[in-house]
Design a protein around this motif. Structure first.
Motif, PDB file in Angstrom:
ATOM      1  N   VAL A 175      -1.375  -6.923   7.303  1.00 48.43           N
ATOM      2  CA  VAL A 175      -1.471  -6.433   9.159  1.00 48.43           C
ATOM      3  C   VAL A 175       0.163  -7.164   9.405  1.00 48.43           C
ATOM      4  CG1 VAL A 175      -1.807  -8.311  11.716  1.00 48.43           C
ATOM      5  CG2 VAL A 175      -3.537  -8.503   9.590  1.00 48.43           C
ATOM      6  N   LEU A 176       0.428  -5.777  10.704  1.00 49.88           N
ATOM      7  CA  LEU A 176       1.832  -5.775  10.521  1.00 49.88           C
ATOM      8  C   LEU A 176       2.674  -6.368  11.446  1.00 49.88           C
ATOM      9  CD1 LEU A 176       2.108  -1.854  10.216  1.00 49.88           C
ATOM     10  CD2 LEU A 176       2.605  -3.380   8.290  1.00 49.88           C
ATOM     11  N   ARG A 177       1.819  -6.716  12.665  1.00 50.93           N
ATOM     12  CA  ARG A 177       1.362  -7.289  14.283  1.00 50.93           C
ATOM     13  C   ARG A 177       0.894  -8.652  14.285  1.00 50.93           C
ATOM     14  NH1 ARG A 177       3.009  -2.172  14.671  1.00 50.93           N
ATOM     15  NH2 ARG A 177       5.107  -1.951  15.230  1.00 50.93           N
ATOM     16  N   PHE A 226      -2.194   0.356   2.693  1.00 55.75           N
ATOM     17  CA  PHE A 226      -2.146  -0.677   3.358  1.00 55.75           C
ATOM     18  C   PHE A 226      -3.756  -0.240   4.276  1.00 55.75           C
ATOM     19  CE2 PHE A 226       1.746  -2.963   4.092  1.00 55.75           C
ATOM     20  CZ  PHE A 226       1.152  -3.117   2.389  1.00 55.75           C
ATOM     21  N   GLU A 227      -5.070  -0.616   4.175  1.00 60.14           N
ATOM     22  CA  GLU A 227      -6.155  -0.118   5.075  1.00 60.14           C
ATOM     23  C   GLU A 227      -5.622   0.021   6.649  1.00 60.14           C
ATOM     24  OE1 GLU A 227     -10.467  -0.678   4.244  1.00 60.14           O
ATOM     25  OE2 GLU A 227      -9.812  -1.284   1.611  1.00 60.14           O
ATOM     26  N   ARG A 228      -5.917   1.161   6.817  1.00 61.73           N
ATOM     27  CA  ARG A 228      -6.422   2.183   8.138  1.00 61.73           C
ATOM     28  C   ARG A 228      -4.434   2.657   8.558  1.00 61.73           C
ATOM     29  NH1 ARG A 228      -8.367  -1.638  12.078  1.00 61.73           N
ATOM     30  NH2 ARG A 228      -8.487   0.011  13.216  1.00 61.73           N
ATOM     31  N   LEU A 229      -3.271   1.363   7.612  1.00 62.36           N
ATOM     32  CA  LEU A 229      -2.163   1.644   8.172  1.00 62.36           C
ATOM     33  C   LEU A 229      -1.627   2.493   7.101  1.00 62.36           C
ATOM     34  CD1 LEU A 229      -1.433  -1.567   8.485  1.00 62.36           C
ATOM     35  CD2 LEU A 229      -2.199  -0.390  10.539  1.00 62.36           C
ATOM     36  N   THR A 254       5.446   4.862   3.003  1.00 66.04           N
ATOM     37  CA  THR A 254       5.621   6.317   2.763  1.00 66.04           C
ATOM     38  C   THR A 254       4.962   7.382   3.615  1.00 66.04           C
ATOM     39  OG1 THR A 254       5.200   5.725   0.574  1.00 66.04           O
ATOM     40  CG2 THR A 254       5.811   7.590   0.753  1.00 66.04           C
ATOM     41  N   VAL A 255       4.175   7.245   3.781  1.00 62.97           N
ATOM     42  CA  VAL A 255       3.190   7.995   4.968  1.00 62.97           C
ATOM     43  C   VAL A 255       1.608   7.740   6.067  1.00 62.97           C
ATOM     44  CG1 VAL A 255       1.930   8.584   2.998  1.00 62.97           C
ATOM     45  CG2 VAL A 255       2.768  10.259   4.535  1.00 62.97           C
ATOM     46  N   THR A 256       1.928   7.875   6.737  1.00 63.72           N
ATOM     47  CA  THR A 256       1.503   6.845   7.491  1.00 63.72           C
ATOM     48  C   THR A 256      -0.860   8.385   6.907  1.00 63.72           C
ATOM     49  OG1 THR A 256       0.615   9.295   8.795  1.00 63.72           O
ATOM     50  CG2 THR A 256       1.775   6.674   9.371  1.00 63.72           C
TER      51      THR A 256
END
Ligand code: ATP
Ligand code: MG
Length: 568
Positions: free
Chosen positions: A351-353, A530-533, A553-555
């Protein structure tokens, strides 16, 4: 040469490979193929060099041939051992091997000197005392023929004497040069008595102070190729006009091996620059954090960013080899890394945020280990356990208090699925009294939906990723965007100075991210999704046991597919 496992089942074909196939058929060079990759050690390799590496090493491997690595180190001052070492390590990283054929042009300085003497003896080279300014004037222009230097008719004896004295250091830097005697009225300016040697008292990183004269690229390159028995000397288009000189020198010197120079278009990539001079500027002026900054188009930057060698080799194979310059879309490079990582990167949740979620009806101090798939693309990669507990984190952007149309994620009163866990419904929103910002959510869960399936066929429109607050680990995550805002920052029409197009938002650092506990102690350079990220890579410099740092690396968004669709 090791066999490289490629996901491109078809070997590429192009005009260079066609020429070589014809040569083999005609038994030219006894059907041998010898190529070389000749970097100048004055900077780190970039993705353009990767194209040349894949071409030279690739063609050799495909034809049972060999490819040499030769450092073209004739420009002391700008060159450095640091660059030599980085170049070697980058080539190895791609999986290519020069075996025991590591050469330096500086190793040939004595032979090159003797070739110059031979040329003088043939009356085909002379020592010229015109100043650089005068030389330019005498050269003429594309529409005007050049004029002969007043020193052009020096005798062979005088030239031999002067050239030797150039070598022994009798003259000041720039006092004179050695020039080929070709044709001052040639329509090709390069053939108007080009300089072969100049005096430069510069310390050389390999030969020290032994030499004070250094050969020019045009002189040393063809002869180094010839001495190494190169059959096909593949270079970029800007050397097309130099080819007559390449051939003239080898013919005049009557060498045994006369390689064929073939030019191809350099790689240009959108939203970045591929010129060492510009990349040096970005590093020296601190616009990026070094050559291996993950925003750089350098091999070391791409590697630190999380690119795999295979994804870059596949990219190089799919862009092809052409005779005309063009711009390749960065989205194609990103597509290739996604393709590769999709197959091999394990999925995890991060979770990033973080936004705190409390499951009111879940027992306190209770923990369940839930099964999660490591890679839906590859069941062989197995499953892992992910802890679920009463207090979780979800992504702030996965919740909206007033959800707009088409926002299907969490909102007051709404039910969503937590990946691999349960259906949860938001029952209360807690806000900061001062700022009014949402600080935590209260939800209830449905115990009958364990694993994320509802027994009564109830549907939810969104599946969110999450981590358990108590079990997750803090991490720093660096998100990257294009280094430049313009598709072609080198284009003067875009901006006077390419640095005016630098993207001020190319790096976003998030310091309080939470990742699932399976990532504890993740090794540097290891990669995951990271799932979805997106796809992420553990930073090879700043990440440690005590502080995890990830680079995106990439979305997951495939912009390349979108571009292709729009073109149809
Ligand atoms: P730059 O212009 O970035 O300084 P360069 O050509 O001076 O590059 P070298 O070290 O001389 O760099 O290059 C080594 C080899 O790589 C050469 O054969 C060169 O033609 C090739 N090369 C350099 N840039 C590219 C590119 N953008 N695309 C394909 N090949 C390239
Ligand atoms: Mg060069």
């Amino acid at each position: 040469m090791p066999k490289l496992n490629s996901t491109n089942s078809k070997l590429p074909s192009d005009f260079i490979r066609n020429i070589i196939a014809e040569d083999i058929k005609a038994n030219k060079n006894d059907s041998k193929v010898v190529t070389r990759f000749p970097p100048e050690p004055n900077g780190y390799l970039h993705i353009g060099h990767a194209k040349s590496i894949c071409l030279n090493f690739g063609i050799a491997a495909e034809n049972n041939g060999i490819c040499n690595l030769r450092f073209d180190d004739t420009n002391p001052g700008k060159e450095d051992v640091e660059y030599v070492e980085s170049i070697k390590s980058d080539i190895k990283w791609f999986g290519f091997d020069w075996c025991d054929r590591l050469y330096y042009t500086s190793d040939y300085f004595e032979q090159l000197y003797q070739f110059a003497v031979k040329l003088i003896k043939k009356g085909k080279a002379y020592v010229c005392n015109l100043s650089p300014e005068e030389t330019r004037k005498y050269r003429g222009t594309l529409t005007e023929p050049g004029r002969k230097s007043p020193y052009r008719n020096r005798s062979v004896e005088e030239n031999l004497d002067l050239f030797e004295r150039m070598r022994t250091g009798e003259f000041e830097d720039g006092f004179c040069v050695l020039r080929a005697k070709i044709d001052m009225s040639s329509p090709n300016l390069i053939m108007r008595d080009p300089t072969l040697y100049r005096i430069r008292r510069v310390y050389h990183h390999r030969t020290g102070d032994k030499w004070c004269i250094y050969p020019m690229y045009d002189f040393s390159h063809c002869l180094s190729d010839s001495m190494e028995g190169i059959t096909h000397s593949i270079c970029t288009l800007e050397f097309e006009n130099n080819r007559p000189l390449y051939d003239w020198l080898l013919d005049e010197l009557e060498v045994k091996c006369h390689p064929q120079q073939i030019e191809f278009a350099r790689l240009n990539l959108s939203y970045t620059v591929l010129s060492k001079r510009k990349l040096v500027e970005l590093v020296d002026e601190g616009h990026v954090n070094g050559w291996d900054d993950p925003r750089m188009p350098t091999v070391s930057g791409l590697r630190r960013r999380g690119y795999t060698p295979l994804s870059i080799r596949n990219f190089c194979n799919c862009i092809g080899v052409a005779k005309r310059d063009s711009m390749v879309d960065m989205a194609l490079l990103e597509y290739n890394v996604r393709e590769d990582l999709n197959k091999r990167a394990p999925r995890v949740m991060a979770v990033l945020r973080p936004l705190k979620v409390i499951i009111d009806n879940y027992p306190e101090d209770f923990v369940e280990e839930l099964d999660a798939l490591n890679n839906p693309e590859d069941p062989g990669m197995g499953t892992r356990k992910v802890p679920f507990s009463r207090v979780l984190f979800i992504e702030q952007e996965d919740f909206r208090e007033d959800p707009p149309n088409k926002f299907y994620r969490l909102a007051p009163g709404r039910e969503v699925r937590l990946r691999y866990a349960y259906f949860v419904t938001c029952v209360e929103v807690v806000k900061d009294k001062k700022t009014g910002g949402v600080i935590e959510l209260h939800c209830t869960y449905d115990p009958k939906t364990k694993g994320g399936d509802s027994p009564d066929g109830r549907k939810v429109k969104a599946t969110l990723h999450w981590v358990s607050a108590a079990h997750s680990i803090e991490a720093e995550v660096r998100l990257y965007d294009h280094l430049f805002t313009a598709a072609n920052p080198g284009d003067k029409k875009e901006a006077e100075d390419f640095k005016d197009c630098l993207n001020p938002n190319s790096l976003e650092t998030l310091t309080s991210c939470r990742v699932e506990p399976s990532l504890a102690g993740a090794a540097q350079e290891s990669r995951c999704q990271f799932e979805r990220l997106g796809y992420f890579c553990v930073d090879s410099v700043d990440s440690s046991e005590s502080k995890l740092v990830f680079n995106r690396t990439v979305t997951l968004r495939d912009t390349w597919a979108k571009i292709q669709k729009a073109r149809k």
